[in-house]
Motif scaffolding. Structure first.
Motif: not given
Length: 192
Positions: A66, A68-74
């Motif tokens: 998850y 890796n797939k959604y880098s916007w979380i970082n």
């Protein structure tokens, strides 16, 4: 069994001296608000680590996929840290330095007394009030908002379980010893 406990204690000791926002905020809280406030914050950090540890144990592969797939979380967590830093800087702004050259001797004595009064105000009063829930939640939030904590626990879970061939009892012993050592060393840091 001895290898599991030894590895866990070494890991807990090393983790307790990792330089991050929790390390510096624990020291800061201990110096400014005293042992009780910092201890409550440490309990909050421990609760957050337990939550992340359970998440990592039960969903290590899904969570990593998850992130890796959604880098916007970082970026969201990064923005939260930046806002937290800006708030801390604004909150702790220091008064401007006084210029003693423009004063006569009497004015200079008054300003020196004012500076000494300000220095005395940095001492922790004996009857300081501790916000129990606030300090506990500060520890939980500070540790939880760091996305690298979850990634770290996922890596530790997967690598230690494979390397040490841990079963359910071994997992409890390993992570109990790790968290126990982290907590004990943090309490010593807070005290001293």
């Amino acid at each position: 069994m001895f290898d599991i406990i030894t590895t866990a204690l070494i890991l807990g000791f090393v983790l307790s001296f990792s330089l991050g926002p929790v390390f510096f905020e624990l020291i800061n809280t201990s110096l400014r608000k005293g042992f009780k406030a910092a201890m409550l914050m440490e309990v909050g950090v421990l609760l957050s680590d337990l939550i992340y540890l359970f998440l990592a144990l039960f969903s290590a592969s899904k969570a990593l996929e998850y992130l890796n797939k959604y880098s916007w979380i970082n970026y969201i967590f990064g923005a939260i840290f930046i806002l937290f830093g800006i708030f801390s800087i604004i909150k702790n702004l220091k008064p401007p330095k006084l210029d003693f050259n423009d004063c006569d001797e009497e004015c200079q004595d008054e300003e020196e007394d004012e500076i000494l009064d300000n220095l005395e105000s940095l001492n922790i009063p004996d009857g300081i009030k501790v916000n129990y829930i606030g300090n506990l939640m500060k520890g939980v939030a500070l540790n939880s908002l760091n996305p690298s904590v979850l990634v770290f626990w996922i890596v530790v879970c997967t690598s230690s379980i494979k390397k040490l061939h841990l079963d359910n009892q071994g997992i409890i012993i390993f992570f109990g010893a790790t968290l126990g050592m982290m907590f004990a060393v943090d309490v010593l840091k807070i005290y001293f």
